[in-house]
Design a protein around this motif. Structure first.
Motif, PDB file in Angstrom:
ATOM      1  N   MET A 230      61.814  43.555  41.618  1.00 41.05           N
ATOM      2  CA  MET A 230      62.327  42.873  42.813  1.00 41.05           C
ATOM      3  C   MET A 230      62.726  43.888  43.861  1.00 41.05           C
ATOM      4  O   MET A 230      63.676  44.645  43.684  1.00 41.05           O
ATOM      5  N   MET A 231      61.967  43.916  44.971  1.00 41.68           N
ATOM      6  CA  MET A 231      62.285  44.810  46.088  1.00 41.68           C
ATOM      7  C   MET A 231      62.014  44.071  47.387  1.00 41.68           C
ATOM      8  O   MET A 231      61.159  43.169  47.435  1.00 41.68           O
ATOM      9  N   PRO A 232      62.716  44.417  48.446  1.00 43.16           N
ATOM     10  CA  PRO A 232      62.448  43.777  49.736  1.00 43.16           C
ATOM     11  C   PRO A 232      61.059  44.149  50.239  1.00 43.16           C
ATOM     12  O   PRO A 232      60.520  45.206  49.922  1.00 43.16           O
ATOM     13  N   GLY A 233      60.470  43.234  51.022  1.00 50.59           N
ATOM     14  CA  GLY A 233      59.116  43.491  51.514  1.00 50.59           C
ATOM     15  C   GLY A 233      58.106  43.274  50.405  1.00 50.59           C
ATOM     16  O   GLY A 233      58.110  42.231  49.730  1.00 50.59           O
ATOM     17  N   LEU A 234      57.279  44.260  50.158  1.00 51.39           N
ATOM     18  CA  LEU A 234      56.278  44.176  49.101  1.00 51.39           C
ATOM     19  C   LEU A 234      56.968  44.298  47.746  1.00 51.39           C
ATOM     20  O   LEU A 234      57.611  45.307  47.454  1.00 51.39           O
ATOM     21  N   SER A 235      56.861  43.259  46.921  1.00 55.79           N
ATOM     22  CA  SER A 235      57.552  43.269  45.626  1.00 55.79           C
ATOM     23  C   SER A 235      56.880  44.246  44.670  1.00 55.79           C
ATOM     24  O   SER A 235      55.764  44.712  44.900  1.00 55.79           O
ATOM     25  N   GLY A 236      57.581  44.510  43.557  1.00 56.80           N
ATOM     26  CA  GLY A 236      57.017  45.405  42.567  1.00 56.80           C
ATOM     27  C   GLY A 236      55.737  44.871  41.953  1.00 56.80           C
ATOM     28  O   GLY A 236      54.797  45.622  41.690  1.00 56.80           O
ATOM     29  N   SER A 237      55.700  43.545  41.714  1.00 55.71           N
ATOM     30  CA  SER A 237      54.490  42.964  41.132  1.00 55.71           C
ATOM     31  C   SER A 237      53.311  43.080  42.093  1.00 55.71           C
ATOM     32  O   SER A 237      52.187  43.389  41.679  1.00 55.71           O
ATOM     33  N   GLU A 238      53.564  42.850  43.385  1.00 57.17           N
ATOM     34  CA  GLU A 238      52.493  42.982  44.382  1.00 57.17           C
ATOM     35  C   GLU A 238      52.048  44.432  44.514  1.00 57.17           C
ATOM     36  O   GLU A 238      50.845  44.727  44.617  1.00 57.17           O
ATOM     37  N   ALA A 239      53.024  45.353  44.481  1.00 60.56           N
ATOM     38  CA  ALA A 239      52.680  46.775  44.563  1.00 60.56           C
ATOM     39  C   ALA A 239      51.857  47.193  43.347  1.00 60.56           C
ATOM     40  O   ALA A 239      50.881  47.947  43.465  1.00 60.56           O
ATOM     41  N   CYS A 240      52.223  46.674  42.186  1.00 63.15           N
ATOM     42  CA  CYS A 240      51.492  47.002  40.961  1.00 63.15           C
ATOM     43  C   CYS A 240      50.040  46.552  41.067  1.00 63.15           C
ATOM     44  O   CYS A 240      49.113  47.301  40.720  1.00 63.15           O
ATOM     45  N   MET A 241      49.819  45.333  41.556  1.00 61.05           N
ATOM     46  CA  MET A 241      48.453  44.827  41.696  1.00 61.05           C
ATOM     47  C   MET A 241      47.645  45.654  42.696  1.00 61.05           C
ATOM     48  O   MET A 241      46.464  45.917  42.480  1.00 61.05           O
ATOM     49  N   LYS A 242      48.287  46.063  43.782  1.00 62.68           N
ATOM     50  CA  LYS A 242      47.584  46.890  44.774  1.00 62.68           C
ATOM     51  C   LYS A 242      47.227  48.257  44.183  1.00 62.68           C
ATOM     52  O   LYS A 242      46.139  48.777  44.417  1.00 62.68           O
ATOM     53  N   ILE A 243      48.154  48.841  43.432  1.00 60.33           N
ATOM     54  CA  ILE A 243      47.886  50.144  42.809  1.00 60.33           C
ATOM     55  C   ILE A 243      46.726  50.035  41.827  1.00 60.33           C
ATOM     56  O   ILE A 243      45.878  50.933  41.733  1.00 60.33           O
ATOM     57  N   ARG A 244      46.657  48.906  41.118  1.00 59.97           N
ATOM     58  CA  ARG A 244      45.585  48.725  40.134  1.00 59.97           C
ATOM     59  C   ARG A 244      44.204  48.613  40.792  1.00 59.97           C
ATOM     60  O   ARG A 244      43.185  48.751  40.122  1.00 59.97           O
ATOM     61  N   GLU A 245      44.168  48.389  42.082  1.00 62.27           N
ATOM     62  CA  GLU A 245      42.880  48.322  42.778  1.00 62.27           C
ATOM     63  C   GLU A 245      42.216  49.688  42.863  1.00 62.27           C
ATOM     64  O   GLU A 245      40.990  49.773  43.019  1.00 62.27           O
ATOM     65  N   PHE A 246      43.016  50.766  42.758  1.00 61.89           N
ATOM     66  CA  PHE A 246      42.426  52.096  42.903  1.00 61.89           C
ATOM     67  C   PHE A 246      42.884  53.098  41.837  1.00 61.89           C
ATOM     68  O   PHE A 246      42.417  54.230  41.817  1.00 61.89           O
ATOM     69  N   SER A 247      43.785  52.690  40.937  1.00 61.42           N
ATOM     70  CA  SER A 247      44.304  53.654  39.961  1.00 61.42           C
ATOM     71  C   SER A 247      44.648  52.966  38.647  1.00 61.42           C
ATOM     72  O   SER A 247      45.072  51.804  38.629  1.00 61.42           O
ATOM     73  N   GLN A 248      44.465  53.706  37.545  1.00 59.59           N
ATOM     74  CA  GLN A 248      44.860  53.231  36.221  1.00 59.59           C
ATOM     75  C   GLN A 248      46.044  54.033  35.681  1.00 59.59           C
ATOM     76  O   GLN A 248      46.260  54.097  34.464  1.00 59.59           O
ATOM     77  N   VAL A 249      46.836  54.640  36.576  1.00 52.41           N
ATOM     78  CA  VAL A 249      48.009  55.387  36.159  1.00 52.41           C
ATOM     79  C   VAL A 249      48.957  54.459  35.379  1.00 52.41           C
ATOM     80  O   VAL A 249      49.126  53.288  35.745  1.00 52.41           O
ATOM     81  N   PRO A 250      49.552  54.914  34.276  1.00 55.11           N
ATOM     82  CA  PRO A 250      50.494  54.063  33.527  1.00 55.11           C
ATOM     83  C   PRO A 250      51.672  53.636  34.398  1.00 55.11           C
ATOM     84  O   PRO A 250      52.220  54.435  35.162  1.00 55.11           O
ATOM     85  N   ILE A 251      52.049  52.355  34.286  1.00 56.37           N
ATOM     86  CA  ILE A 251      53.143  51.796  35.087  1.00 56.37           C
ATOM     87  C   ILE A 251      54.152  51.110  34.171  1.00 56.37           C
ATOM     88  O   ILE A 251      53.782  50.283  33.337  1.00 56.37           O
ATOM     89  N   ILE A 252      55.427  51.466  34.331  1.00 53.35           N
ATOM     90  CA  ILE A 252      56.528  50.785  33.656  1.00 53.35           C
ATOM     91  C   ILE A 252      57.266  49.944  34.688  1.00 53.35           C
ATOM     92  O   ILE A 252      57.700  50.465  35.726  1.00 53.35           O
ATOM     93  N   MET A 253      57.405  48.639  34.422  1.00 54.14           N
ATOM     94  CA  MET A 253      58.130  47.756  35.335  1.00 54.14           C
ATOM     95  C   MET A 253      59.593  47.673  34.924  1.00 54.14           C
ATOM     96  O   MET A 253      59.915  47.565  33.731  1.00 54.14           O
ATOM     97  N   LEU A 254      60.476  47.733  35.915  1.00 53.81           N
ATOM     98  CA  LEU A 254      61.910  47.536  35.705  1.00 53.81           C
ATOM     99  C   LEU A 254      62.292  46.174  36.271  1.00 53.81           C
ATOM    100  O   LEU A 254      61.905  45.841  37.390  1.00 53.81           O
ATOM    101  N   THR A 255      63.063  45.391  35.510  1.00 49.86           N
ATOM    102  CA  THR A 255      63.460  44.087  36.018  1.00 49.86           C
ATOM    103  C   THR A 255      64.755  43.630  35.372  1.00 49.86           C
ATOM    104  O   THR A 255      65.093  44.042  34.262  1.00 49.86           O
ATOM    105  N   ALA A 256      65.480  42.773  36.101  1.00 53.78           N
ATOM    106  CA  ALA A 256      66.699  42.174  35.562  1.00 53.78           C
ATOM    107  C   ALA A 256      66.370  40.943  34.741  1.00 53.78           C
ATOM    108  O   ALA A 256      67.241  40.389  34.066  1.00 53.78           O
TER     109      ALA A 256
END
Length: 233
Positions: A53-79
């Protein structure tokens, strides 16, 4: 190892950065999803820690965009701790999920585990790109030969000819078959171009081209590559 930490809670980012740097990691930080995508696009990261959860582009949206060009490992933080939210995080492309508040020791353990898995996967992919017969390997992505740890540059046709021979070790190919499969046509009975390319390959690959140990002539028949292929692990 270089890690990108992204969270709109600046105090949390500073705490994670401090702890990860103490572990020997190089750490960059950002505070919103847009910055995360921009930094990830530049590359160079071994892992990304991304808040949900972040203002503007959320973490989930950012993750999907990153996956369009990279397979770098991603750890999601959430409450959020519900299974549905975790599944959604994985569906967005995350590799792991840590619920706030978290123990920094747990986060470090998950980072180490992900880096081990991604490193092993990279090694497996590299092995799969190698065609190895005896002491000679072909890097099928870069289209080069490797012998005794030394990279050997090949012309396009030299590579195609060598790859065909190495794909079928110990199988004898006539000059006609090699011309047809590598060059794609017959040459009015003049197959000297095959002999020329074999000679050049021997000059590049063989320890002693005059007495070849890899590309062998079957007199009166054609050529073959000596040795057993080694399957990728």
């Amino acid at each position: 190892m270089k890690i990108l930490v992204v969270d709109d809670e600046q105090v949390l980012v500073k705490g994670m950065t401090f702890n990860l740097q103490n572990e020997g990691y190089e750490v960059d930080s950002a505070y919103d999803g847009d910055a995360a995508v921009e930094l990830a696009r530049k590359g160079g990261y071994d892992l990304i820690i991304l808040d949900w959860m972040m203002p503007g582009l959320s973490g989930s949206e950012a993750c999907m965009k990153i996956r369009e060009f990279s397979q770098v490992p991603i750890i999601m933080l959430t409450a959020r701790s519900e299974d549905a939210d975790k599944l959604m995080g994985f569906a967005c492309g995350a590799d792991d999920y840590v619920t706030k508040p978290f123990n920094i020791l747990e986060l470090k353990a998950r980072i180490r585990a992900l880096l081990r898995r991604s490193g092993a996967q990279a090694q497996r992919e590299q092995r799969r790109s190698l065609l190895t017969v005896g002491e000679v390997s072909l890097d099928t992505k870069q289209r080069v030969a490797i012998r005794d740890g030394r990279t050997i540059e090949l012309t396009a046709k030299e590579y195609d000819l060598l790859e065909l021979l190495m794909q079928h070790p110990r199988r004898v190919f006539s000059r006609e078959q090699l011309m047809d499969q590598v060059w794609g046509y017959t040459y009015a009975g003049d197959y000297r171009t095959v002999d020329v390319h074999i000679r050049r390959l021997r000059e590049k690959l063989e320890p002693a081209p005059a007495t070849p140990v890899y590309i062998i002539t079957k007199w009166g028949v054609g050529y073959y590559f000596k040795g057993e292929s080694q399957p990728a692990i």
